[in-house]
Scaffold this active site. Structure first.
Site, PDB file in Angstrom:
ATOM      1  N   TYR A 142       0.873  -0.949   0.015  1.00 59.51           N
ATOM      2  CA  TYR A 142       0.068  -0.144   0.106  1.00 59.51           C
ATOM      3  C   TYR A 142       0.892   1.175   0.115  1.00 59.51           C
ATOM      4  O   TYR A 142       0.330   2.473  -0.540  1.00 59.51           O
ATOM      5  CB  TYR A 142      -0.919  -0.151   1.387  1.00 59.51           C
ATOM      6  CG  TYR A 142      -2.068  -0.708   1.167  1.00 59.51           C
ATOM      7  CD1 TYR A 142      -2.140  -2.044   0.799  1.00 59.51           C
ATOM      8  CD2 TYR A 142      -3.407   0.188   1.423  1.00 59.51           C
ATOM      9  CE1 TYR A 142      -3.511  -2.624   0.800  1.00 59.51           C
ATOM     10  CE2 TYR A 142      -4.649  -0.582   1.357  1.00 59.51           C
ATOM     11  CZ  TYR A 142      -4.732  -1.889   1.013  1.00 59.51           C
ATOM     12  OH  TYR A 142      -5.930  -2.615   0.998  1.00 59.51           O
ATOM     13  N   LYS A 189       3.047 -15.351   2.478  1.00 55.75           N
ATOM     14  CA  LYS A 189       3.167 -16.007   1.040  1.00 55.75           C
ATOM     15  C   LYS A 189       4.717 -16.163   0.927  1.00 55.75           C
ATOM     16  O   LYS A 189       5.234 -15.791   0.004  1.00 55.75           O
ATOM     17  CB  LYS A 189       2.811 -15.037  -0.023  1.00 55.75           C
ATOM     18  CG  LYS A 189       2.706 -15.897  -1.257  1.00 55.75           C
ATOM     19  CD  LYS A 189       1.621 -16.900  -1.515  1.00 55.75           C
ATOM     20  CE  LYS A 189       1.875 -17.645  -2.893  1.00 55.75           C
ATOM     21  NZ  LYS A 189       1.084 -18.841  -3.086  1.00 55.75           N
ATOM     22  N   ASP A 221      -2.950 -18.125   0.167  1.00 58.22           N
ATOM     23  CA  ASP A 221      -4.263 -18.832  -0.906  1.00 58.22           C
ATOM     24  C   ASP A 221      -4.789 -19.811  -0.004  1.00 58.22           C
ATOM     25  O   ASP A 221      -5.930 -20.005   0.082  1.00 58.22           O
ATOM     26  CB  ASP A 221      -3.429 -19.327  -2.104  1.00 58.22           C
ATOM     27  CG  ASP A 221      -2.061 -20.002  -1.795  1.00 58.22           C
ATOM     28  OD1 ASP A 221      -1.458 -19.915  -0.631  1.00 58.22           O
ATOM     29  OD2 ASP A 221      -1.661 -20.657  -2.708  1.00 58.22           O
ATOM     30  N   ASP A 245      -6.298  -6.949   4.280  1.00 58.86           N
ATOM     31  CA  ASP A 245      -7.452  -6.428   3.710  1.00 58.86           C
ATOM     32  C   ASP A 245      -8.361  -7.520   3.101  1.00 58.86           C
ATOM     33  O   ASP A 245      -9.690  -7.304   3.227  1.00 58.86           O
ATOM     34  CB  ASP A 245      -7.087  -5.395   2.550  1.00 58.86           C
ATOM     35  CG  ASP A 245      -8.003  -4.850   1.921  1.00 58.86           C
ATOM     36  OD1 ASP A 245      -9.224  -4.190   2.461  1.00 58.86           O
ATOM     37  OD2 ASP A 245      -7.874  -4.595   0.524  1.00 58.86           O
ATOM     38  N   ASP A 249     -12.389  -9.146   4.378  1.00 58.15           N
ATOM     39  CA  ASP A 249     -13.659  -9.167   3.716  1.00 58.15           C
ATOM     40  C   ASP A 249     -14.141 -10.488   3.507  1.00 58.15           C
ATOM     41  O   ASP A 249     -15.446 -10.499   3.441  1.00 58.15           O
ATOM     42  CB  ASP A 249     -13.323  -8.485   2.388  1.00 58.15           C
ATOM     43  CG  ASP A 249     -13.815  -7.034   2.252  1.00 58.15           C
ATOM     44  OD1 ASP A 249     -13.402  -6.313   3.159  1.00 58.15           O
ATOM     45  OD2 ASP A 249     -14.064  -6.518   1.159  1.00 58.15           O
TER      46      ASP A 249
HETATM   47  C1  IPM Z   1     -10.323  -0.960   4.143  1.00 60.11           C
HETATM   48  C2  IPM Z   1     -10.666  -0.634   2.777  1.00 60.11           C
HETATM   49  C3  IPM Z   1      -9.547   0.394   2.517  1.00 60.11           C
HETATM   50  C4  IPM Z   1      -8.044  -0.377   2.451  1.00 60.11           C
HETATM   51  C5  IPM Z   1      -9.673   1.254   1.231  1.00 60.11           C
HETATM   52  C6  IPM Z   1     -10.883   1.962   1.269  1.00 60.11           C
HETATM   53  C7  IPM Z   1      -8.498   1.974   1.024  1.00 60.11           C
HETATM   54  O1  IPM Z   1     -10.802  -1.539   1.854  1.00 60.11           O
HETATM   55  O2  IPM Z   1     -10.283  -0.476   5.085  1.00 60.11           O
HETATM   56  O3  IPM Z   1     -10.316  -2.433   4.094  1.00 60.11           O
HETATM   57  O4  IPM Z   1      -7.930  -1.106   1.464  1.00 60.11           O
HETATM   58  O5  IPM Z   1      -7.686  -0.595   3.262  1.00 60.11           O
HETATM   59 MG    MG Z   2     -11.018  -3.314   2.743  1.00 59.45          MG
END
Ligand code: IPM
Ligand code: MG
Length: 372
Positions: A142, A189, A221, A245, A249
């Protein structure tokens, strides 16, 4: 306790969900005799519209002079679909994390008993899941050097980590495991990436100081697969920025909705609390956004200041709302007219009248006080 809280509602559904968290915090302040002061500032796409800057100087100054930050959401489709945009809303959030040194992002993932049927995964797989993801937040791909060749045909993002960056979050992850089920899984990884091999080496060294904690390793993975096959095997997951990240999710489907997942981003000096979801532009202003992630982020804020009874009160209110189906359409199996604001009002009322715990949903008039 006196707390100055900077509120950065941001874009899309950010303002509406953050408002519900503020309601909950105000009710807590009243019940427990605290003095919480809220000051709002601009961030993200709305800040670009107003100031041509996703993180205006005055927003950053406010954050630095506050005790904690409550963050909403960031992002707008007009930037998502424009890869050449020079200024992007997300830069505001990334700069905020970096400038405030918020290196550890803690994302709890839990399967709620009342929502087991909402998960796309089978009940016996998700039941009992309780994971705490420790995502490194200010390093890695990032923040590494970015390059685009002059002809615009070649691009790169550097993934770089230092020993110090790994050590500091590893300590937090091991300490968290000591208060949980004594297990840390490092997700990396290391079969391919040099940076991951450094993570393994440093984390193994840190583990020496936490003999009571079991450390194991998973390639990312495989971890993505294990998260769906058997999420109960995880206690604390420790991982670098981008893997965290993605995996968080993915983990959000376990609970039934990403709208339930809160997070805390902490550093040496500052702390910020935010839902893990994005700005959900399609839902903006419709009253369908789930405010629970934001409300639970407020609970994490309270815990950060050792206000455990207060945080527990919020969690109880959330549990109650889930039990009574006072929830937004993403998780509601019974009613389709419960709005973001109504969930917030219920939580607020519950905090003010926790003893009225036998409320019958059919007897209450949603939208007004739940106490009749
Ligand atoms: C999160 C989001 C952020 C990230 C984005 C909005 C930059 O997806 O906080 O998980 O990738 O960290
Ligand atoms: Mg995110």
């Amino acid at each position: 306790m006196k707390l100055n809280i900077a509120v950065l509602p941001g874009d899309g559904i950010g303002p509406e969900v953050t408002n519900q968290a503020i309601k909950a915090l105000k009710a807590i302040a009243l019940e427990f005799n605290h003095n919480f002061k809220f000051v709002t500032a601009n961030v993200g796409a709305m800040a670009i519209d107003k100031h041509n800057d996703p993180l205006p100087e005055e927003t950053l100054d406010l954050c630095k002079s506050s005790d904690a930050i409550l963050f909403g959401a960031i992002g707008h489709p007009k930037y998502d679909n424009n890869p050449t945009a020079k200024v992007r809303p997300e830069q505001g959030l990334l700069k905020l994390r970096k400038e405030l040194g918020l290196y550890a992002n803690i994302r709890p993932v839990k399967a709620y008993e009342t929502l087991l049927d909402k998960s796309p995964l089978k009940k016996h797989i998700v039941q009992g899941t309780d994971i705490s993801i420790y995502r490194e937040l200010t390093g890695g791909i990032y923040f590494g050097e970015k390059q685009l060749s002059a002809d615009g045909n070649v691009a790169s993002d550097l993934c770089m980590y230092s020993r110090e960056e790994i050590e500091r979050i590893a300590h937090l992850a091991f300490q968290a495991a000591q208060n949980r089920n004594n297990k840390v899984t490092l997700v990396d990884k290391a079969n391919v990436l040099e940076s991951s091999r450094l993570w393994r080496k440093v984390v193994a060294e840190v583990a020496e100081q936490y003999k009571d904690v079991e450390l194991d390793y998973l390639f990312v993975d495989n971890a993505a697969m294990q998260m769906i096959l058997n999420p109960k095997q995880f206690d604390v997951i420790l991982t670098e920025n981008m893997f965290g990240d993605i995996i968080s999710d993915e983990a959000s489907v376990i609970g039934g909705s990403i709208g339930l997942l809160a997070s805390a981003s902490v550093g040496e000096k500052y702390a910020m609390f935010e839902p893990i979801h994005g700005s959900f532009p399609q839902a903006t202003g419709k009253g369908i956004a789930n405010p629970i992630a934001s409300i639970l982020s407020a609970a994490m804020l309270l815990e950060h200041f050792d206000l455990f009874a207060e945080a527990e009160m919020i969690r109880q209110a959330v549990d109650k709302s889930l039990k009574l189906n006072i929830s937004t359409p993403d998780i509601n199996i019974k009613y389709d007219n419960v709005t973001t604001g109504k969930v917030g009002e219920f939580i607020e009322d519950f905090i003010s009248n926790p003893d009225d715990s036998n409320m019958n949903f059919t007897n209450i008039h949603l939208g007004q006080s739940t106490i009749i």
